[in-house]
Design a protein around this motif. Structure first.
Motif, PDB file in Angstrom:
ATOM      1  N   PHE A   1       0.857  -1.180   0.000  1.00 20.39           N
ATOM      2  CA  PHE A   1       0.000   0.000   0.000  1.00 20.39           C
ATOM      3  C   PHE A   1       0.891   1.227   0.000  1.00 20.39           C
ATOM      4  O   PHE A   1       2.059   1.148   0.373  1.00 20.39           O
ATOM      5  N   GLY A   2       0.345   2.368  -0.364  1.00 19.73           N
ATOM      6  CA  GLY A   2       1.093   3.613  -0.300  1.00 19.73           C
ATOM      7  C   GLY A   2       1.758   3.957  -1.610  1.00 19.73           C
ATOM      8  O   GLY A   2       1.186   3.759  -2.677  1.00 19.73           O
ATOM      9  N   THR A   3       2.968   4.480  -1.497  1.00 12.73           N
ATOM     10  CA  THR A   3       3.754   4.872  -2.666  1.00 12.73           C
ATOM     11  C   THR A   3       5.140   4.258  -2.526  1.00 12.73           C
ATOM     12  O   THR A   3       5.506   3.756  -1.464  1.00 12.73           O
ATOM     13  N   TRP A   4       5.930   4.338  -3.581  1.00 16.13           N
ATOM     14  CA  TRP A   4       7.286   3.805  -3.514  1.00 16.13           C
ATOM     15  C   TRP A   4       8.104   4.512  -2.435  1.00 16.13           C
ATOM     16  O   TRP A   4       9.003   3.944  -1.854  1.00 16.13           O
ATOM     17  N   GLU A   5       7.775   5.767  -2.158  1.00 20.40           N
ATOM     18  CA  GLU A   5       8.501   6.525  -1.145  1.00 20.40           C
ATOM     19  C   GLU A   5       8.030   6.194   0.268  1.00 20.40           C
ATOM     20  O   GLU A   5       8.746   6.400   1.236  1.00 20.40           O
ATOM     21  N   SER A   6       6.807   5.704   0.404  1.00 25.31           N
ATOM     22  CA  SER A   6       6.227   5.413   1.712  1.00 25.31           C
ATOM     23  C   SER A   6       5.420   4.114   1.626  1.00 25.31           C
ATOM     24  O   SER A   6       4.201   4.136   1.510  1.00 25.31           O
ATOM     25  N   LEU A   7       6.118   3.005   1.695  1.00 25.86           N
ATOM     26  CA  LEU A   7       5.490   1.703   1.525  1.00 25.86           C
ATOM     27  C   LEU A   7       4.915   1.157   2.826  1.00 25.86           C
ATOM     28  O   LEU A   7       5.512   1.302   3.894  1.00 25.86           O
TER      29      LEU A   7
END
Length: 166
Positions: free
Chosen positions: A74-80
């Motif tokens: 979930f989230g983004t590659w920067e904040s997994l």
């Protein structure tokens, strides 16, 4: 109404056999073994999360630490954030099953989320689910490797290193 969790280490006043992070060898009674870990215990249920393991010998701890689990991101590659697929099984059934044993223990990250869950009643049902689903999971994992934008859209196989405290 929200269901309230009971004691983390007891069911009906009796101490449970397994705890979060325990890595299990599950004998399928067909000459094959499945690997799963306890991702959580909630009330009368263990949440089992499968790893990519179906062999004719018991898994060892390295199959867990170096393996892949069934889940998603979930989230983004920067904040997994990571989520596991859970197969919920009654504590009394798992604790009493002679074909299940601990092969090691992992320290799982605290922020582990739930991607999906369903109930299983028998090891045969867990085996059948594994056999039916593994080819799909492998294909979805290959798709994610080829098309990274799919990484947040499907349930696939993820590195165990992403959810254990090293």
């Amino acid at each position: 109404m929200k269901v309230k969790a009971t004691s983390a280490n007891k069911v009906n006043g009796k101490l449970i056999k397994y705890k979060r992070g325990d890595c299990l060898s599950i004998n399928c009674n067909n000459g094959k073994y499945i690997g799963a870990f306890i991702s959580e215990k909630f009330n009368n249920y263990y949440d089992l999360t499968l790893i990519e393991y179906y062999e004719d010998h018991k898994p060892a701890l390295y199959h867990f630490t170096d393996g892949r689990f069934w889940g998603t991101r979930f989230g983004t590659w920067e904040s997994l954030a990571y989520a596991v697929d859970k197969k919920m099984a009654l504590v009394n059934y798992i604790d009493g099953h002679k074909g299940i044993e601990v092969v090691g223990e992992l320290s799982l990250i605290k922020t582990l989320e739930k991607a999906s869950y369903s109930y299983i009643n028998t090891i045969t049902a867990l085996h059948d689910y594994y056999v039916d689903e593994i080819t799909i999971r492998v294909q979805k994992t290959q798709n994610v490797e080829n098309y990274p934008d799919l990484a947040f859209m499907s349930k696939h196989l993820l590195s165990m290193k992403s959810i254990i405290n090293l």
